[in-house]
Design a protein around this motif. Structure first.
Motif, PDB file in Angstrom:
ATOM      1  N   PRO A   1      -3.501 -14.246  -7.292  1.00 19.52           N
ATOM      2  CA  PRO A   1      -3.892 -14.004  -8.687  1.00 19.52           C
ATOM      3  C   PRO A   1      -5.251 -13.332  -8.847  1.00 19.52           C
ATOM      4  O   PRO A   1      -5.619 -12.983  -9.977  1.00 19.52           O
ATOM      5  CB  PRO A   1      -3.902 -15.411  -9.283  1.00 19.52           C
ATOM      6  CG  PRO A   1      -4.120 -16.332  -8.121  1.00 19.52           C
ATOM      7  CD  PRO A   1      -3.426 -15.687  -6.973  1.00 19.52           C
ATOM      8  N   GLU A   2      -5.974 -13.149  -7.753  1.00 21.02           N
ATOM      9  CA  GLU A   2      -7.270 -12.476  -7.888  1.00 21.02           C
ATOM     10  C   GLU A   2      -7.113 -11.001  -8.250  1.00 21.02           C
ATOM     11  O   GLU A   2      -8.080 -10.350  -8.669  1.00 21.02           O
ATOM     12  CB  GLU A   2      -8.085 -12.601  -6.595  1.00 21.02           C
ATOM     13  CG  GLU A   2      -7.466 -11.979  -5.357  1.00 21.02           C
ATOM     14  CD  GLU A   2      -6.630 -12.963  -4.559  1.00 21.02           C
ATOM     15  OE1 GLU A   2      -6.580 -12.829  -3.323  1.00 21.02           O
ATOM     16  OE2 GLU A   2      -6.040 -13.871  -5.172  1.00 21.02           O
ATOM     17  N   PHE A   3      -5.913 -10.453  -8.096  1.00 14.35           N
ATOM     18  CA  PHE A   3      -5.673  -9.061  -8.459  1.00 14.35           C
ATOM     19  C   PHE A   3      -5.220  -8.964  -9.914  1.00 14.35           C
ATOM     20  O   PHE A   3      -4.274  -9.636 -10.331  1.00 14.35           O
ATOM     21  CB  PHE A   3      -4.625  -8.435  -7.536  1.00 14.35           C
ATOM     22  CG  PHE A   3      -5.090  -8.284  -6.117  1.00 14.35           C
ATOM     23  CD1 PHE A   3      -5.942  -7.250  -5.774  1.00 14.35           C
ATOM     24  CD2 PHE A   3      -4.705  -9.194  -5.143  1.00 14.35           C
ATOM     25  CE1 PHE A   3      -6.397  -7.111  -4.468  1.00 14.35           C
ATOM     26  CE2 PHE A   3      -5.150  -9.071  -3.852  1.00 14.35           C
ATOM     27  CZ  PHE A   3      -6.000  -8.028  -3.506  1.00 14.35           C
ATOM     28  N   GLU A   4      -5.878  -8.100 -10.667  1.00 18.05           N
ATOM     29  CA  GLU A   4      -5.586  -7.955 -12.092  1.00 18.05           C
ATOM     30  C   GLU A   4      -4.382  -7.072 -12.368  1.00 18.05           C
ATOM     31  O   GLU A   4      -3.786  -7.158 -13.442  1.00 18.05           O
ATOM     32  CB  GLU A   4      -6.815  -7.392 -12.812  1.00 18.05           C
ATOM     33  CG  GLU A   4      -8.031  -8.305 -12.743  1.00 18.05           C
ATOM     34  CD  GLU A   4      -9.211  -7.746 -13.505  1.00 18.05           C
ATOM     35  OE1 GLU A   4      -9.013  -6.761 -14.257  1.00 18.05           O
ATOM     36  OE2 GLU A   4     -10.330  -8.276 -13.366  1.00 18.05           O
ATOM     37  N   GLY A   5      -4.047  -6.197 -11.426  1.00 16.78           N
ATOM     38  CA  GLY A   5      -2.933  -5.293 -11.662  1.00 16.78           C
ATOM     39  C   GLY A   5      -2.342  -4.770 -10.376  1.00 16.78           C
ATOM     40  O   GLY A   5      -2.920  -4.909  -9.290  1.00 16.78           O
ATOM     41  N   LEU A   6      -1.155  -4.154 -10.510  1.00 11.40           N
ATOM     42  CA  LEU A   6      -0.396  -3.635  -9.374  1.00 11.40           C
ATOM     43  C   LEU A   6      -0.010  -2.187  -9.663  1.00 11.40           C
ATOM     44  O   LEU A   6       0.489  -1.863 -10.747  1.00 11.40           O
ATOM     45  CB  LEU A   6       0.861  -4.479  -9.163  1.00 11.40           C
ATOM     46  CG  LEU A   6       1.870  -4.009  -8.119  1.00 11.40           C
ATOM     47  CD1 LEU A   6       1.274  -4.084  -6.721  1.00 11.40           C
ATOM     48  CD2 LEU A   6       3.147  -4.847  -8.209  1.00 11.40           C
ATOM     49  N   LEU A   7      -0.232  -1.313  -8.686  1.00 11.53           N
ATOM     50  CA  LEU A   7       0.116   0.100  -8.806  1.00 11.53           C
ATOM     51  C   LEU A   7       1.185   0.432  -7.769  1.00 11.53           C
ATOM     52  O   LEU A   7       0.943   0.315  -6.568  1.00 11.53           O
ATOM     53  CB  LEU A   7      -1.121   0.978  -8.577  1.00 11.53           C
ATOM     54  CG  LEU A   7      -2.307   0.745  -9.518  1.00 11.53           C
ATOM     55  CD1 LEU A   7      -3.514   1.558  -9.061  1.00 11.53           C
ATOM     56  CD2 LEU A   7      -1.934   1.095 -10.948  1.00 11.53           C
ATOM     57  N   LEU A   8       2.350   0.836  -8.236  1.00  7.84           N
ATOM     58  CA  LEU A   8       3.458   1.172  -7.354  1.00  7.84           C
ATOM     59  C   LEU A   8       3.733   2.663  -7.427  1.00  7.84           C
ATOM     60  O   LEU A   8       4.155   3.178  -8.470  1.00  7.84           O
ATOM     61  CB  LEU A   8       4.710   0.392  -7.762  1.00  7.84           C
ATOM     62  CG  LEU A   8       4.618  -1.137  -7.707  1.00  7.84           C
ATOM     63  CD1 LEU A   8       5.879  -1.763  -8.280  1.00  7.84           C
ATOM     64  CD2 LEU A   8       4.377  -1.608  -6.274  1.00  7.84           C
ATOM     65  N   TRP A   9       3.484   3.361  -6.324  1.00  8.48           N
ATOM     66  CA  TRP A   9       3.806   4.778  -6.230  1.00  8.48           C
ATOM     67  C   TRP A   9       5.084   4.913  -5.405  1.00  8.48           C
ATOM     68  O   TRP A   9       5.090   4.614  -4.208  1.00  8.48           O
ATOM     69  CB  TRP A   9       2.665   5.557  -5.563  1.00  8.48           C
ATOM     70  CG  TRP A   9       1.448   5.730  -6.409  1.00  8.48           C
ATOM     71  CD1 TRP A   9       1.237   5.285  -7.681  1.00  8.48           C
ATOM     72  CD2 TRP A   9       0.240   6.427  -6.031  1.00  8.48           C
ATOM     73  NE1 TRP A   9      -0.011   5.655  -8.121  1.00  8.48           N
ATOM     74  CE2 TRP A   9      -0.648   6.360  -7.124  1.00  8.48           C
ATOM     75  CE3 TRP A   9      -0.165   7.084  -4.874  1.00  8.48           C
ATOM     76  CZ2 TRP A   9      -1.924   6.932  -7.090  1.00  8.48           C
ATOM     77  CZ3 TRP A   9      -1.433   7.649  -4.835  1.00  8.48           C
ATOM     78  CH2 TRP A   9      -2.299   7.587  -5.939  1.00  8.48           C
ATOM     79  N   ALA A  10       6.177   5.339  -6.051  1.00  6.37           N
ATOM     80  CA  ALA A  10       7.474   5.467  -5.363  1.00  6.37           C
ATOM     81  C   ALA A  10       7.783   4.187  -4.595  1.00  6.37           C
ATOM     82  O   ALA A  10       8.108   4.200  -3.417  1.00  6.37           O
ATOM     83  CB  ALA A  10       7.471   6.673  -4.423  1.00  6.37           C
ATOM     84  N   ALA A  11       7.670   3.062  -5.277  1.00  9.79           N
ATOM     85  CA  ALA A  11       7.854   1.754  -4.639  1.00  9.79           C
ATOM     86  C   ALA A  11       8.361   0.759  -5.665  1.00  9.79           C
ATOM     87  O   ALA A  11       8.370   1.036  -6.872  1.00  9.79           O
ATOM     88  CB  ALA A  11       6.544   1.278  -4.024  1.00  9.79           C
TER      89      ALA A  11
END
Length: 265
Positions: free
Chosen positions: A164-174
């Motif tokens: 939960p320490e990560f505020e967001g997720l970036l998915l490039w072609a994933a």
């Protein structure tokens, strides 16, 4: 027979001669098989080379700086940073260098710092906790995101789900795979970017997996873009048939990602 006459030459039995031929043939086949195995291992395990010109242009860009860290590359804005860091996992058989050209305009436009993880043999699944070491080594970063391309994005989704320490997720072609339901994503932001000409990770698959995971994400498809254009590297896979240039694809990717990180207004 005279005393000084040479001993008679005895031909080896036909059975021994035949066995020697068989052993020679088997040895040749074994050496050929070994060569095929070594070649296949080299193809699979040696990461695809990054485009040197693209990486060199970033390293020579006065608006950003590239620092070679232990186990990752740090791509930093020159001047004031906003305190946000993004851990990024490269795609299968790629290197951190391959994503410098894609991330540099985003770093320049937003002031975020990007940390490109170096994976064993170019496979993020072999070092899925690389983010932990990066966070520990960068204590000045106050806000963290995580993301990745292709297999790197799948692996990043795993890590994001339980950290939960990560505020967001970036998915490039994933996409999040079948084992990830992203139960921990509530209240956190997710961006998924796809290419309409991607022959490996089609937009349809990403949309379906996000729905199966029960996650609300911003899904943006870049028209004409194929799989390897998310980075700058040579690929041996069927990445697709792009209808836009690499430069145009990376420019569109940078615009989409920048708008998500720093929405207008």
């Amino acid at each position: 027979m005279p005393a000084d006459a040479p001993p008679p030459v005895r031909n080896p039995p036909a059975r021994k001669t035949k066995w020697r031929r068989i052993r020679r043939v088997l040895l040749v086949f074994f050496l050929l098989f070994l060569a095929v195995v070594v070649t296949a291992a080299a193809v699979v395990l040696i990461p695809s080379p990054a485009e040197e010109d693209a990486a060199a242009a970033v390293r020579n860009n006065p608006a950003v700086q590239v620092l070679d860290r232990d186990g990752y590359l740090a791509l930093l804005p020159v001047g004031t940073t906003e305190g946000t860091g993004i851990v990024f996992y490269p795609g299968a058989r790629t290197t951190p260098e391959a994503y410098l050209a894609s991330w540099a305009p985003i770093v320049e436009a937003t002031g975020v710092a990007v940390y490109l993880a170096d994976m064993p043999f170019g496979f993020a699944s072999l070092r899925d906790d690389a983010a932990a070491g990066i966070l520990a080594a960068e204590p000045d970063v106050t806000s963290w995101w995580i993301g990745g391309h292709s297999l790197g994005g799948i692996t990043a989704a795993h890590y994001f789900d339980t950290h939960p320490e990560f505020e967001g997720l970036l998915l490039w072609a994933a996409f999040p795979d079948d084992e990830v339901v992203l139960t921990g994503a509530a209240g956190r932001e997710v961006l998924a970017v796809t290419g309409s000409r991607d022959g490996i990770v089609p937009t349809r698959v990403v949309r379906e997996r996000l729905a199966d995971a029960g996650i609300s994400a911003d899904l943006v498809e870049i028209n004409g873009m194929e799989h390897s254009q998310f980075g700058a590297y040579s690929s041996i896979f069927g990445d697709g048939d792009p209808t836009i240039s690499d430069e145009a694809a990376r420019l569109a990717l940078a615009r989409v990602t920048t708008d998500f990180l720093h929405p207008a207004g």
